[in-house]
Design a protein around this motif. Structure first.
Motif, PDB file in Angstrom:
ATOM      1  N   MET A  77       0.821  -1.208   0.000  1.00 28.25           N
ATOM      2  CA  MET A  77       0.000   0.000   0.000  1.00 28.25           C
ATOM      3  C   MET A  77       0.856   1.259   0.000  1.00 28.25           C
ATOM      4  SD  MET A  77      -3.056  -1.030   2.648  1.00 28.25           S
ATOM      5  CE  MET A  77      -4.047   0.420   2.270  1.00 28.25           C
ATOM      6  N   LEU A  78       1.980   1.212   0.714  1.00 23.32           N
ATOM      7  CA  LEU A  78       2.860   2.376   0.780  1.00 23.32           C
ATOM      8  C   LEU A  78       3.702   2.519  -0.480  1.00 23.32           C
ATOM      9  CD1 LEU A  78       3.997   1.973   4.492  1.00 23.32           C
ATOM     10  CD2 LEU A  78       2.451   3.713   3.587  1.00 23.32           C
ATOM     11  N   LEU A  79       4.104   1.395  -1.067  1.00 23.83           N
ATOM     12  CA  LEU A  79       4.919   1.444  -2.283  1.00 23.83           C
ATOM     13  C   LEU A  79       4.067   1.690  -3.526  1.00 23.83           C
ATOM     14  CD1 LEU A  79       7.393  -1.515  -1.609  1.00 23.83           C
ATOM     15  CD2 LEU A  79       7.749   0.934  -1.201  1.00 23.83           C
ATOM     16  N   HIS A  80       2.774   1.372  -3.449  1.00 20.10           N
ATOM     17  CA  HIS A  80       1.856   1.589  -4.571  1.00 20.10           C
ATOM     18  C   HIS A  80       0.590   2.284  -4.072  1.00 20.10           C
ATOM     19  CE1 HIS A  80       4.441  -1.747  -5.884  1.00 20.10           C
ATOM     20  NE2 HIS A  80       4.247  -1.295  -7.102  1.00 20.10           N
ATOM     21  N   PRO A  81       0.724   3.494  -3.531  1.00 25.60           N
ATOM     22  CA  PRO A  81      -0.463   4.187  -3.019  1.00 25.60           C
ATOM     23  C   PRO A  81      -1.425   4.535  -4.149  1.00 25.60           C
ATOM     24  CG  PRO A  81       1.412   5.682  -3.089  1.00 25.60           C
ATOM     25  CD  PRO A  81       1.941   4.322  -3.417  1.00 25.60           C
ATOM     26  N   ARG A  82      -2.704   4.491  -3.842  1.00 21.47           N
ATOM     27  CA  ARG A  82      -3.706   4.772  -4.867  1.00 21.47           C
ATOM     28  C   ARG A  82      -3.916   6.270  -5.013  1.00 21.47           C
ATOM     29  NH1 ARG A  82      -8.308   1.851  -3.161  1.00 21.47           N
ATOM     30  NH2 ARG A  82      -7.146   0.057  -3.908  1.00 21.47           N
ATOM     31  N   ASN A  83      -4.062   6.690  -6.240  1.00 20.71           N
ATOM     32  CA  ASN A  83      -4.383   8.084  -6.535  1.00 20.71           C
ATOM     33  C   ASN A  83      -5.817   8.354  -6.086  1.00 20.71           C
ATOM     34  OD1 ASN A  83      -5.128  10.537  -7.863  1.00 20.71           O
ATOM     35  ND2 ASN A  83      -3.550  10.193  -9.400  1.00 20.71           N
ATOM     36  N   PRO A  84      -6.057   9.367  -5.246  1.00 18.65           N
ATOM     37  CA  PRO A  84      -7.430   9.646  -4.816  1.00 18.65           C
ATOM     38  C   PRO A  84      -8.336  10.066  -5.966  1.00 18.65           C
ATOM     39  CG  PRO A  84      -5.955  11.417  -4.152  1.00 18.65           C
ATOM     40  CD  PRO A  84      -5.094  10.315  -4.671  1.00 18.65           C
ATOM     41  N   CYS A  85      -7.731  10.463  -7.092  1.00 16.38           N
ATOM     42  CA  CYS A  85      -8.499  10.869  -8.281  1.00 16.38           C
ATOM     43  C   CYS A  85      -8.334   9.847  -9.403  1.00 16.38           C
ATOM     44  CB  CYS A  85      -8.049  12.246  -8.760  1.00 16.38           C
ATOM     45  SG  CYS A  85      -8.161  13.550  -7.522  1.00 16.38           S
ATOM     46  N   GLU A  86      -8.167   8.578  -9.046  1.00 18.42           N
ATOM     47  CA  GLU A  86      -7.881   7.543 -10.039  1.00 18.42           C
ATOM     48  C   GLU A  86      -8.954   7.469 -11.123  1.00 18.42           C
ATOM     49  OE1 GLU A  86      -6.178   3.207  -9.422  1.00 18.42           O
ATOM     50  OE2 GLU A  86      -8.350   3.183  -9.122  1.00 18.42           O
ATOM     51  N   ALA A  87     -10.221   7.542 -10.722  1.00 22.16           N
ATOM     52  CA  ALA A  87     -11.305   7.445 -11.705  1.00 22.16           C
ATOM     53  C   ALA A  87     -11.257   8.598 -12.698  1.00 22.16           C
ATOM     54  CB  ALA A  87     -12.657   7.411 -10.990  1.00 22.16           C
ATOM     55  N   LEU A  88     -10.886   9.792 -12.229  1.00 22.40           N
ATOM     56  CA  LEU A  88     -10.779  10.942 -13.124  1.00 22.40           C
ATOM     57  C   LEU A  88      -9.557  10.819 -14.030  1.00 22.40           C
ATOM     58  CD1 LEU A  88     -11.702  13.850 -10.674  1.00 22.40           C
ATOM     59  CD2 LEU A  88     -13.107  12.934 -12.524  1.00 22.40           C
ATOM     60  N   CYS A  89      -8.443  10.355 -13.474  1.00 25.20           N
ATOM     61  CA  CYS A  89      -7.223  10.219 -14.275  1.00 25.20           C
ATOM     62  C   CYS A  89      -7.408   9.220 -15.412  1.00 25.20           C
ATOM     63  CB  CYS A  89      -6.057   9.784 -13.388  1.00 25.20           C
ATOM     64  SG  CYS A  89      -5.448  11.075 -12.283  1.00 25.20           S
ATOM     65  N   ALA A  90      -8.258   8.212 -15.201  1.00 25.21           N
ATOM     66  CA  ALA A  90      -8.506   7.221 -16.246  1.00 25.21           C
ATOM     67  C   ALA A  90      -9.161   7.844 -17.475  1.00 25.21           C
ATOM     68  CB  ALA A  90      -9.380   6.093 -15.697  1.00 25.21           C
ATOM     69  N   LYS A  91      -9.753   9.033 -17.322  1.00 23.13           N
ATOM     70  CA  LYS A  91     -10.413   9.709 -18.440  1.00 23.13           C
ATOM     71  C   LYS A  91      -9.470  10.610 -19.218  1.00 23.13           C
ATOM     72  CE  LYS A  91     -14.735   9.849 -15.773  1.00 23.13           C
ATOM     73  NZ  LYS A  91     -15.762  10.732 -15.166  1.00 23.13           N
ATOM     74  N   LEU A  92      -8.224  10.744 -18.733  1.00 25.62           N
ATOM     75  CA  LEU A  92      -7.267  11.613 -19.410  1.00 25.62           C
ATOM     76  C   LEU A  92      -6.783  10.979 -20.705  1.00 25.62           C
ATOM     77  CD1 LEU A  92      -5.115  12.713 -16.349  1.00 25.62           C
ATOM     78  CD2 LEU A  92      -6.670  14.163 -17.641  1.00 25.62           C
TER      79      LEU A  92
END
Length: 476
Positions: A77-92
């Motif tokens: 979890m610390l080495l691969h923290p999740r982006n809090p805006c992951e769903a939005l970034c997927a639309k980029l």
């Protein structure tokens, strides 16, 4: 020659990707820069902040799971923290982060984004169904993902000030660039790909001219107005004094003569707090400390987003759901559980012509090996609702725990090197340093105000404990 500014036409996708830097957790930044092929070929400018993140990331990498971690997922979890805006970034249009993988326990209808996490039934979760939502990902790029747009062009200055394009904006940027001879300017076209975006991220943290460093792979020799970052002490004095509601007790061993921290003795709460730096996104850190606390141009990027859209989520993204620190002394919120739900099944619905019922169609299952998941219930044949597991658990329990083991003392060095502590290890450490005992003293306790100072020192000093625990401001 350096870059005065660039103009981004069309849908402004790369401009929005630059804005998205503010959503990146620090651990993700380290991992992305380490995997960038150009990172090893280019010599970056010195930055205590970037070096401190790398060192903290390596500390987590090097810690043995049997000694420290509550389970084998906490380190991931610390080495691969999740982006809090992951769903939005997927639309980029250009997303430098892959979306999280989903693993399923089909016996309990549970899912997680971490492989080998033990389910409540006791079995490790390894099954990775096909994610129907990821098919064709990247082909549905949207305009205005992070800031409100109306199809405008953008101007991006060399120090990452971003404004909507107009004649006045262009003239203003030229004036601010302090470039006297306009006849020497030329217009060139460059293609920006993933490597260039990652280099731009690196230089945004270390340089005052990241576009020149990235696109021209050089430094400008022009007489640009110097704009050094503010010292952390001056930046935080303007902030309201935090309360002492979140108190953590630590013991700090320091020299009397130099007031230099030798080692800190702390329990799991303080170690969780240090490690949680890797899960914090840039935008929330800037929100806490102020735009002028950073070297490089992160502050300019933050203020540009604020001017373009004062309601943008990037101004304080918060930590992703399930990645928060249990006893967080800083005011960084944890994201709420996503409103969407995953559905799981062994196949997809197929409509086939019915021989027995003339002119009618029947829905039959199109089996897919390994199963399928989707956020759309109608995409799955006979769907089952999935429920997310809490990753930081012991033996599949639902109890909320921290990253590291409880009821353990840890030693933290001035460079944030962490290891489990015992009386013997501390004595051995002091012997190596060869320090006289009459030059040592112990200071105790850290509260919310000190935690803010500590985070600020992490940005500016290579001696985080010594600088952070000096407490650069006093509460009224």
């Amino acid at each position: 020659m350096g870059i005065m500014f660039i103009q981004r036409g069309g849908h402004g996708y790369h401009t929005i990707r630059v804005h998205g830097f503010l959503s990146l957790p620090l651990g993700t930044i380290v991992r992305l820069l380490a995997t960038n092929s150009n990172e090893k070929q280019q010599q970056s400018e010195s930055s205590p902040f970037l070096e401190n993140i790398k060192h903290l990331y390596q500390t987590v990498q090097n810690l043995n799971s049997d000694d420290v971690w509550n389970n084998n997922v906490c380190k991931q979890m610390l080495l691969h923290p999740r982006n809090p805006c992951e769903a939005l970034c997927a639309k980029l249009f250009l997303n430098v982060e892959p979306s999280s993988k989903v693993f399923v326990c089909d016996s309990c209808n549970r899912f997680t984004t971490f492989q080998n996490l033990h389910c409540t039934c006791g079995k490790p979760i390894n099954k990775q169904p096909k994610n129907l939502d990821s098919d064709g990902q990247g082909n549905n790029a949207q305009n205005g993902v992070f800031v409100r747009e109306n199809g405008s062009l953008f101007l991006v200055s060399d120090d990452l000030k971003i404004v909507t394009d107009s004649l006045l904006s262009s003239v203003q940027m030229l004036i601010e660039s302090w470039y006297p001879d306009l006849t020497q300017l030329e217009e060139v076209t460059h293609n920006i790909g993933k490597n260039e975006i990652l280099n731009l991220l690196k230089y945004a943290l270390t340089s005052r001219e990241p576009l020149t460093n990235t696109i021209l792979a050089t430094s400008s020799k022009s007489n640009k107005k110097d704009n050094p970052p503010s010292q952390f002490a001056s930046a935080v004095r303007a902030l309201p004094c935090p309360s002492n509601r979140s108190k953590m007790d630590i013991k700090v061993l320091q020299t009397k003569s130099q007031k230099k921290t030798i080692i800190a003795e702390a329990n799991e709460d303080f170690v969780d707090f240090i490690f949680s730096f890797l899960t914090m996104p840039l935008g929330s850190i800037v929100k806490l400390l102020g735009p002028n606390s950073f070297a490089g141009c992160v502050g300019n990027l933050y203020k540009s987003v604020e001017n373009l859209d004062p309601t943008s989520v990037l101004l304080n993204p918060g930590v992703a759901h399930q990645f928060g620190c249990l006893n967080q002394p800083l005011n960084i919120s944890e994201g709420q559980p996503p409103h969407t739900r995953y559905y799981y099944g062994t196949g997809i619905p197929n409509k086939e012509y019915s021989c027995t019922h003339f002119g009618n169609y029947e829905t039959r299952e199109g089996m897919i090996e390994g199963g399928v998941i989707s956020k759309s219930r109608g995409s799955i044949y006979r769907p089952k609702s999935l429920y997310q597991l809490y990753p930081r658990s012991v033996n599949g329990s639902e109890d909320v725990i921290g990253f590291v083991k409880r009821a353990t003392l840890y030693g933290i060095g001035d460079d944030l090197n962490v290891k489990p502590l015992s009386a013997n290890s501390l004595l051995s450490y002091l012997k190596v340093l060869s320090l006289p005992l009459d030059d040592l003293e112990v200071k105790v306790s850290i509260g919310e105000a000190e935690a803010l100072s500590f985070l600020g020192a992490f940005l500016t000093s290579r001696f985080t404990l010594t600088s952070g625990l000096k407490r650069p401001f006093e509460c009224a």
